[in-house]
Design an enzyme around this catalytic site. Structure first.
Site, PDB file in Angstrom:
ATOM      1  N   HIS A  45      -1.495   3.882  -1.596  1.00 41.06           N
ATOM      2  CA  HIS A  45      -2.574   4.816  -1.238  1.00 41.06           C
ATOM      3  C   HIS A  45      -2.611   6.021  -2.174  1.00 41.06           C
ATOM      4  CE1 HIS A  45      -4.076   2.603   2.045  1.00 41.06           C
ATOM      5  NE2 HIS A  45      -3.049   2.789   2.849  1.00 41.06           N
ATOM      6  N   GLN A  74     -17.897   5.808   4.356  1.00 38.08           N
ATOM      7  CA  GLN A  74     -18.357   7.001   5.071  1.00 38.08           C
ATOM      8  C   GLN A  74     -18.082   7.003   6.572  1.00 38.08           C
ATOM      9  OE1 GLN A  74     -22.245   7.585   2.732  1.00 38.08           O
ATOM     10  NE2 GLN A  74     -22.298   9.156   4.300  1.00 38.08           N
ATOM     11  N   ARG A 113       2.448  -8.904   4.023  1.00 38.16           N
ATOM     12  CA  ARG A 113       1.525  -8.276   3.058  1.00 38.16           C
ATOM     13  C   ARG A 113       2.365  -7.749   1.906  1.00 38.16           C
ATOM     14  NH1 ARG A 113      -3.646  -4.925   3.817  1.00 38.16           N
ATOM     15  NH2 ARG A 113      -4.525  -5.183   1.739  1.00 38.16           N
ATOM     16  N   GLU A 146       0.815  -1.237   0.000  1.00 42.06           N
ATOM     17  CA  GLU A 146       0.000   0.000   0.000  1.00 42.06           C
ATOM     18  C   GLU A 146       0.846   1.284   0.000  1.00 42.06           C
ATOM     19  OE1 GLU A 146      -1.797  -2.967   0.093  1.00 42.06           O
ATOM     20  OE2 GLU A 146      -3.545  -1.661   0.132  1.00 42.06           O
ATOM     21  N   TYR A 188       3.516   1.967   1.888  1.00 42.73           N
ATOM     22  CA  TYR A 188       4.150   2.333   3.164  1.00 42.73           C
ATOM     23  C   TYR A 188       5.666   2.093   3.091  1.00 42.73           C
ATOM     24  CZ  TYR A 188      -0.564   2.696   5.168  1.00 42.73           C
ATOM     25  OH  TYR A 188      -1.851   3.074   5.439  1.00 42.73           O
TER      26      TYR A 188
HETATM   27  P1  NAP Z   1     -26.167  18.712  -0.687  1.00 37.96           P
HETATM   28  O1  NAP Z   1     -24.958  17.900  -0.546  1.00 37.96           O
HETATM   29  O2  NAP Z   1     -26.540  19.645   0.391  1.00 37.96           O
HETATM   30  O3  NAP Z   1     -26.019  19.500  -2.061  1.00 37.96           O
HETATM   31  C1  NAP Z   1     -27.029  20.287  -2.610  1.00 37.96           C
HETATM   32  C2  NAP Z   1     -26.365  21.389  -3.382  1.00 37.96           C
HETATM   33  O4  NAP Z   1     -27.367  22.142  -4.022  1.00 37.96           O
HETATM   34  C3  NAP Z   1     -25.640  22.342  -2.462  1.00 37.96           C
HETATM   35  O5  NAP Z   1     -24.291  21.947  -2.361  1.00 37.96           O
HETATM   36  C4  NAP Z   1     -25.855  23.701  -3.101  1.00 37.96           C
HETATM   37  O6  NAP Z   1     -24.690  23.968  -3.854  1.00 37.96           O
HETATM   38  C5  NAP Z   1     -27.025  23.502  -4.038  1.00 37.96           C
HETATM   39  N1  NAP Z   1     -28.171  24.285  -3.572  1.00 37.96           N
HETATM   40  C6  NAP Z   1     -28.714  24.331  -2.328  1.00 37.96           C
HETATM   41  N2  NAP Z   1     -29.760  25.176  -2.297  1.00 37.96           N
HETATM   42  C7  NAP Z   1     -29.879  25.687  -3.537  1.00 37.96           C
HETATM   43  C8  NAP Z   1     -30.748  26.634  -4.120  1.00 37.96           C
HETATM   44  N3  NAP Z   1     -31.710  27.219  -3.415  1.00 37.96           N
HETATM   45  N4  NAP Z   1     -30.571  26.934  -5.413  1.00 37.96           N
HETATM   46  C9  NAP Z   1     -29.601  26.353  -6.128  1.00 37.96           C
HETATM   47  N5  NAP Z   1     -28.739  25.469  -5.632  1.00 37.96           N
HETATM   48  C10 NAP Z   1     -28.879  25.132  -4.342  1.00 37.96           C
HETATM   49  O7  NAP Z   1     -27.419  17.806  -0.918  1.00 37.96           O
HETATM   50  P2  NAP Z   1     -27.550  16.484  -1.785  1.00 37.96           P
HETATM   51  O8  NAP Z   1     -26.697  16.505  -2.970  1.00 37.96           O
HETATM   52  O9  NAP Z   1     -29.007  16.357  -1.993  1.00 37.96           O
HETATM   53  O10 NAP Z   1     -27.043  15.377  -0.813  1.00 37.96           O
HETATM   54  C11 NAP Z   1     -27.685  15.195   0.407  1.00 37.96           C
HETATM   55  C12 NAP Z   1     -26.844  14.341   1.334  1.00 37.96           C
HETATM   56  O11 NAP Z   1     -26.832  13.029   0.833  1.00 37.96           O
HETATM   57  C13 NAP Z   1     -25.424  14.793   1.459  1.00 37.96           C
HETATM   58  O12 NAP Z   1     -25.261  15.610   2.578  1.00 37.96           O
HETATM   59  C14 NAP Z   1     -24.699  13.494   1.624  1.00 37.96           C
HETATM   60  O13 NAP Z   1     -24.522  13.206   2.979  1.00 37.96           O
HETATM   61  C15 NAP Z   1     -25.610  12.433   1.055  1.00 37.96           C
HETATM   62  N6  NAP Z   1     -25.053  11.894  -0.198  1.00 37.96           N
HETATM   63  C16 NAP Z   1     -23.726  11.738  -0.356  1.00 37.96           C
HETATM   64  C17 NAP Z   1     -23.225  11.205  -1.520  1.00 37.96           C
HETATM   65  C18 NAP Z   1     -21.764  11.025  -1.696  1.00 37.96           C
HETATM   66  O14 NAP Z   1     -20.967  11.370  -0.846  1.00 37.96           O
HETATM   67  N7  NAP Z   1     -21.322  10.479  -2.800  1.00 37.96           N
HETATM   68  C19 NAP Z   1     -24.083  10.871  -2.525  1.00 37.96           C
HETATM   69  C20 NAP Z   1     -25.437  11.080  -2.363  1.00 37.96           C
HETATM   70  C21 NAP Z   1     -25.915  11.599  -1.201  1.00 37.96           C
HETATM   71  P3  NAP Z   1     -24.246  25.467  -4.281  1.00 37.96           P
HETATM   72  O15 NAP Z   1     -24.681  26.380  -3.206  1.00 37.96           O
HETATM   73  O16 NAP Z   1     -22.776  25.368  -4.448  1.00 37.96           O
HETATM   74  O17 NAP Z   1     -24.907  25.699  -5.582  1.00 37.96           O
HETATM   75 FE1  SF4 Z   2     -17.312   1.248   5.938  1.00 34.30          FE
HETATM   76 FE2  SF4 Z   2     -19.651   0.342   6.802  1.00 34.30          FE
HETATM   77 FE3  SF4 Z   2     -19.524   1.756   4.538  1.00 34.30          FE
HETATM   78 FE4  SF4 Z   2     -18.568  -0.755   4.703  1.00 34.30          FE
HETATM   79  S1  SF4 Z   2     -20.695  -0.113   4.891  1.00 34.30           S
HETATM   80  S2  SF4 Z   2     -17.550   0.980   3.772  1.00 34.30           S
HETATM   81  S3  SF4 Z   2     -17.733  -0.760   6.746  1.00 34.30           S
HETATM   82  S4  SF4 Z   2     -19.050   2.492   6.572  1.00 34.30           S
END
Ligand code: NAP
Ligand code: SF4
Length: 674
Positions: free
Chosen positions: A252, A339, A214, A164, A166
């Site tokens: 990594h 996460q 490893r 990895e 290291y």
């Molecule tokens: P979010 O992460 O809060 O993103 C929504 C985006 O929309 C904001 O970053 C903002 O960006 C924009 N926005 C907010 N209000 C707005 C408005 N009135 N007009 C225009 N743009 C606006 O919400 P999400 O994408 O729905 O995700 C929700 C949650 O789901 C996240 O917090 C996360 O925990 C989880 N999630 C994570 C992943 C991942 O990590 N891959 C995938 C899916 C869901 P700007 O202000 O920059 O425009």
């Molecule tokens: Fe980590 Fe749990 Fe997500 Fe698996 S499901 S990657 S152990 S947080």
């Protein structure tokens, strides 16, 4: 059913009860659990779950080898007592445990970083200085001393971390080893460090002690080892006295995802298979093996003698036991999201698991049988409601679970259709099984009324009604071109060839991934060859490190714009260990990322925006709004107005922080105490 997986592995002086290794994970308990009591409870639970052999998170052999300035190396005898709490706990459960010895070299998050040569890792802000010849000798002694202490603390063996990227890996590869002394130059000189560590460790610990090495079988960095070199090292490591060789995949700093949810299941077992027959000691296959059927197939296909699963044991400590008892459908599957595990480690928080908040918190939260069964109503069968209802029922409460849709899963139903996130379906399957097992009364297509709840005789009401997509207030928002993310991901609305996505949060990124994937083709996550091609891995291993000359991603079937109002890099708030994967993937699909955008209006021409100091019209067929959510909490409000007490959890409580990790954790802690 899992004949190979569950068969014992005879190591000569000891026998492992099955072919499952719980791979090393740095949980941060190493640094943040001063007594090791929590660590002991964590590993003991996995031993009780019948895993064949556990490997601990990495323990530094000396101060220079630590990943960060907190914590301590295992370098003096008084610490044995603390480690013995862990080994005793595991042995009492009939398990076996090895301690991983890890020297991070230039990957340390400290100005004290050392390495083979003075270089800087792209993933550490601190450059490393070169170890002197005397210090290299001392480092070997420290590894050996650490192994001796592990033996005194009654570990069953050690794993020497040679992969990895290291320290040991940094000595092996010429791009990080520019030395001109006996530890640098020729390949023979560069591999002297791992060989000496293993040889002298074997001398010190005697025959009856497991030494796992490893081995980086696939560096995935430019200038990495060739296949011939990897085989040469494997043979030398065997000669030096290793008991088992475990597979390491990718440094990594490599730009190929190796464990994310986007990686096909068992996607790197082909690497270990290449090594089979080259040495006479057992080989372990690793990476993205998360269910017994995947593991069994790897063994049946002759890819390895044993399999390593790490994160799956955070998600479910009983993975092996359930496999033995024909209950694989009850396994709470790791969805490889990172996460709550790796993202925590990389931000110096104790690990846990999105689908099992008890992981690494076994002394803090338990789902004990209740002696006062209650009648509980849970409203909403998304992640929060599913966790609340099934855990409450497991504890012996009588639970009614109400869901307005025709299926359980909530937001996970949208996640599971994103290419590379197919694993989310496993969580829905798991909760479905738990509903049956613990006799939750599930009411689908049932929008429960406030009156039903008031008159239902419930002792507790839990509202987990989730969220609804945020509606924007811009001119033309009701134009036929405008869709929200649920229209696309849940209601399967067609999307045209040119599309603008408003909002570049987690869901905006997911949407861009979804729309830039050609659905005529299987998701590369489902096909190892396609995945390796997409990310530029040469399965013929033509060059050192096994990288292809170029990645060959599938072209996007659409022209996609991913827009945001704020300034700065897209995806800044995505997971620490996964954000780069999403960014790279969209860059490969040539998604247009625009920042500091003002949305003006939508009309037949498309989306009118102001960007880079001028007005523009994006001539798109559709505009998909992914601008976050608002809570769906009206039911809770009206109950409260009537003086009826109800718990509010998940996105319904706090939509701005909508997050399955928080929702499941909140639900679990709530019902553990009811
Ligand atoms: P979010 O992460 O809060 O993103 C929504 C985006 O929309 C904001 O970053 C903002 O960006 C924009 N926005 C907010 N209000 C707005 C408005 N009135 N007009 C225009 N743009 C606006 O919400 P999400 O994408 O729905 O995700 C929700 C949650 O789901 C996240 O917090 C996360 O925990 C989880 N999630 C994570 C992943 C991942 O990590 N891959 C995938 C899916 C869901 P700007 O202000 O920059 O425009
Ligand atoms: Fe980590 Fe749990 Fe997500 Fe698996 S499901 S990657 S152990 S947080």
């Amino acid at each position: 059913m899992y004949d190979k997986l569950l068969s014992p592995l005879d190591l000569g002086f000891t026998t492992l009860k099955n072919r499952v290794l719980m791979g090393s994970m740095h949980t941060m308990l190493e640094e943040l659990d001063p007594t090791f009591e929590r660590m002991a409870a964590f590993y003991a639970e996995r031993a009780r779950g019948q895993v064949g052999l556990i490997v601990t998170g990495g323990i530094g052999p000396n101060k220079q080898g630590l990943a960060m300035p907190i914590g301590e190396p295992f370098d003096h005898e008084e610490q044995c007592a603390k480690h013995k709490i862990v080994t005793d706990a595991v042995h009492q459960e009939g398990g076996k445990i090895c301690m991983q010895i890890l020297h991070v070299g230039r990957y340390g998050y400290t100005p004290e970083n050392v390495s083979a040569s003075a270089t800087k890792a792209p993933i550490s802000p601190f450059p490393a200085r070169e170890l002197s010849g005397d210090e290299v000798e001392q480092t070997i002694k420290d590894f050996v001393h650490c192994a001796e202490l592990a033996q005194k603390a009654e570990y069953d063996g050690v794993e020497i971390m040679g992969s990895e990227g290291y320290l040991i890996n940094q000595f092996i590869v010429s791009k990080t080893n520019k030395r001109t002394d006996e530890w640098g130059g020729s390949y023979e000189n560069r591999i002297k460090l791992p060989i000496e560590i293993v040889r002298r460790t074997r001398e010190a610990v005697g025959e009856n002690f497991i030494i796992i090495y490893r081995l980086s079988m696939l560096d995935l960095v430019e200038g990495g080892s060739t296949w011939e070199e990897v085989v040469q090292l494997a043979k030398e490591i065997e000669k030096a006295g290793a008991t088992i060789i475990n597979t390491g995949i990718g440094w990594h700093e490599a730009r190929v995802p190796t464990i994310g949810t986007i990686v096909p299941k068992g996607g790197f077992a082909w690497v270990t298979k290449r090594m089979m027959g080259e040495v006479n000691i057992p080989l372990i296959a690793t990476n993205r093996i998360n269910m017994p059927d995947v593991a069994e197939k790897i063994l049946q296909d002759g890819c390895a003698d044993m399999v390593s699963m790490a994160r799956p044991f955070l998600a479910d400590p009983e993975l092996v036991l359930k496999s033995m008892e024909g209950r694989a459908n009850e396994i709470n599957t790791c969805i490889a999201c990172n996460q709550a595990c790796l993202d925590h480690t990389f931000t110096a928080q104790v690990c846990s698991c999105i689908v099992n908040p008890r992981a690494c918190h076994e002394t803090e939260i338990n789902y004990l049988p209740t002696d006062q069964p209650k009648k509980i109503a849970v409203v909403g069968a998304g992640p929060a409601g599913l966790a609340a209802s099934t855990i409450a029922a497991e504890r012996g409460h009588h639970v009614d679970l109400f869901e307005g849709e025709s299926e359980i899963g909530g937001q996970f139903n949208m996640a599971k259709v994103i290419p590379g996130k197919e694993e989310y379906a496993h969580s829905i399957r798991y909760y479905g099984e738990m509903i049956k097992k613990h006799n939750v009364n599930l009411h689908l297509n049932h929008r429960v009324s406030e009156q039903e709840l008031a008159e239902g005789g419930y002792d507790e009401i839990i509202i987990a009604t989730g969220v609804t997509p945020r509606q924007l207030d811009i001119e033309g928002i009701d134009h036929a071109k405008v869709l929200d993310y649920a229209d696309v991901l849940y209601r399967n609305q067609e999307v045209g060839k040119r599309v603008a996505i408003i909002g570049a949060g987690g869901i905006g990124f997911d949407m861009a991934e979804y729309l830039s994937h050609d659905m005529e083709h299987e998701s590369p996550t489902m096909n190892v060859e396609a995945y390796m091609k997409e990310w530029g891995v040469d399965m013929d291993y033509t060059r050192g490190g096994s990288l292809a000359t170029a990645a060959q991603p599938l072209a996007s079937p659409r022209e996609v714009y991913l827009l945001k109002r704020s300034k700065g890099k897209h995806g800044k708030k995505l997971g620490k260990t996964t954000g780069w994967i999403h960014r790279s993937s969209l860059a490969m699909k040539k998604v247009n990322m625009l920042q500091e955008v003002t949305y003006k209006k939508v009309d037949d021409q498309g989306l009118h925006i102001h960007v880079n100091g001028k007005d523009e019209v994006l001539d798109v067929d559709h505009v998909v709004v992914c601008a976050g959510q608002v809570p769906l909490n009206t039911l809770h409000q009206s109950l409260t107005d009537k003086g009826i007490k109800a718990h509010l959890i998940g996105g319904a409580a706090e939509a701005t922080e909508l997050d399955a990790k928080k929702a499941i954790k909140e639900a679990s802690y709530l019902v553990a105490a009811l």
